[in-house]
Motif scaffolding. Structure first.
Motif, PDB file in Angstrom:
ATOM      1  N   GLU A  91      16.955  77.772-128.566  1.00 56.59           N
ATOM      2  CA  GLU A  91      16.130  78.499-129.540  1.00 56.59           C
ATOM      3  C   GLU A  91      14.677  78.596-129.090  1.00 56.59           C
ATOM      4  N   TYR A  95      12.810  82.154-129.012  1.00 58.14           N
ATOM      5  CA  TYR A  95      11.618  82.541-129.788  1.00 58.14           C
ATOM      6  C   TYR A  95      10.377  82.686-128.911  1.00 58.14           C
ATOM      7  N   TRP A 103      13.695  92.283-132.213  1.00 53.81           N
ATOM      8  CA  TRP A 103      14.583  91.289-132.834  1.00 53.81           C
ATOM      9  C   TRP A 103      13.749  90.301-133.667  1.00 53.81           C
ATOM     10  N   LEU A 110      13.075  86.377-142.718  1.00 54.85           N
ATOM     11  CA  LEU A 110      13.890  85.178-142.969  1.00 54.85           C
ATOM     12  C   LEU A 110      13.141  83.895-142.611  1.00 54.85           C
ATOM     13  N   THR A 112      12.822  82.302-139.790  1.00 53.58           N
ATOM     14  CA  THR A 112      13.485  81.356-138.881  1.00 53.58           C
ATOM     15  C   THR A 112      12.575  81.038-137.690  1.00 53.58           C
ATOM     16  N   ASP A 113      12.761  79.865-137.115  1.00 51.42           N
ATOM     17  CA  ASP A 113      12.045  79.518-135.883  1.00 51.42           C
ATOM     18  C   ASP A 113      12.922  78.570-135.062  1.00 51.42           C
ATOM     19  N   PRO A 174      23.267  79.584-132.440  1.00 51.76           N
ATOM     20  CA  PRO A 174      22.382  79.394-131.290  1.00 51.76           C
ATOM     21  C   PRO A 174      22.944  80.206-130.131  1.00 51.76           C
TER      22      PRO A 174
HETATM   23  N1  IYR Z   1      19.772  82.125-133.348  1.00 44.64           N
HETATM   24  C1  IYR Z   1      18.399  82.163-133.798  1.00 44.64           C
HETATM   25  C2  IYR Z   1      17.938  83.527-134.183  1.00 44.64           C
HETATM   26  C3  IYR Z   1      18.596  84.171-135.319  1.00 44.64           C
HETATM   27  C4  IYR Z   1      19.300  85.334-135.095  1.00 44.64           C
HETATM   28  C5  IYR Z   1      19.839  86.006-136.142  1.00 44.64           C
HETATM   29  I1  IYR Z   1      20.752  87.784-135.762  1.00 44.64           I
HETATM   30  C6  IYR Z   1      19.734  85.513-137.461  1.00 44.64           C
HETATM   31  O1  IYR Z   1      20.297  86.190-138.529  1.00 44.64           O
HETATM   32  C7  IYR Z   1      19.024  84.348-137.685  1.00 44.64           C
HETATM   33  C8  IYR Z   1      18.471  83.668-136.608  1.00 44.64           C
HETATM   34  C9  IYR Z   1      18.169  81.150-134.935  1.00 44.64           C
HETATM   35  O2  IYR Z   1      19.141  80.601-135.463  1.00 44.64           O
HETATM   36  O3  IYR Z   1      17.033  80.878-135.294  1.00 44.64           O
END
Ligand code: IYR
Length: 224
Positions: A91, A95, A103, A110, A112-113, A174
């Motif tokens: 990850e 990122y 992307w 959301l 996410t990191d 992941p």
């Molecule tokens: N795998 C990464 C990024 C990610 C990709 C998607 I498409 C998502 O819906 C959410 C996250 C992560 O888990 O952060």
């Protein structure tokens, strides 16, 4: 080759039309409450709940009924830590350069990191593998069909069953996740599709507003 044998469809249940609509609505009203959660409590989950949910997943339709899936259930803190470490390595790359800006922009709502604390906090991780081929009872290897579709359907059943039982889930992917084969002791003929994080929400659990916004019926379906 196994020959065709037929039996009466004894498991089907019919309902009057109003009851059909009310049952469909009841399922919708329940499943629409499902949210992907990233703040988990560490409270353990009864094993029996996971077992029934897996049994439900195992009833999913699959290509030629070959049931090309395997679920590894992980509760050991040591294995969860190893999975978190490996996932965070991937990850961090994702990122910090691997993911195109487009992307990252799509993920922004959301929040996410690269930090995946939930992989250690959540009481249960279920790694879902698709089997490209499987060993038959006579030891011969047979090719499986429609593996991603079959695994996707089984995963949907699993998520719905866990939701109905009062648990929350996160479909985590992941990328790449080949490291899961080694940690879970699964052969190279199997491909990890989804790492399902399972448990109870943390008391102060928060979820992104935009994650709950779903497309209206008119945009997701058309009647021809
Ligand atoms: N795998 C990464 C990024 C990610 C990709 C998607 I498409 C998502 O819906 C959410 C996250 C992560 O888990 O952060």
């Amino acid at each position: 080759m196994t020959k065709l044998v037929l039996e009466p469809l004894s498991t089907y249940r019919s309902y009057p039309p109003e009851e059909m609509a009310s049952r469909a609505r009841t399922f919708y009203e329940s499943i629409r409450r499902r949210r992907s959660v990233r703040d988990f409590s560490d409270k353990p989950v009864p094993r029996e709940v996971i077992e029934y949910a897996l049994l439900a997943a195992g009833t999913a339709p699959s290509g030629a009924n070959l049931q090309p899936w395997h679920f590894t259930v992980i509760t050991s803190p040591d294995m969860k830590r190893r999975i978190r470490e490996e996932a965070e390595i991937e990850e961090r790359d994702f990122y910090n350069g691997r993911a195109p800006q487009e992307w990252l922009d799509a993920l922004a709502p959301l929040g996410t990191d690269e930090h995946k604390l939930f992989l250690e906090t959540a009481p249960v991780l279920i790694t879902i593998f698709g089997q490209r081929s499987s060993e038959g009872p006579d030891g011969r290897w047979i090719k499986n069909y429609y593996v991603p579709e079959s695994v996707g359907i089984a995963t949907g059943f699993l998520i719905a069953a866990l939701h109905e039982a009062g648990l929350v889930t996160l479909t985590h992917t992941p990328s790449p996740m080949g490291f899961l084969n080694e940690i879970c002791g699964r052969p190279e003929t199997e491909k990890p599709y989804i790492l399902l994080v399972v448990g109870y929400p943390a008391e102060d659990c928060r979820v992104p507003v935009y994650g709950g916004v779903k497309k209206p019926l008119e945009t997701i379906a058309s009647w021809l």
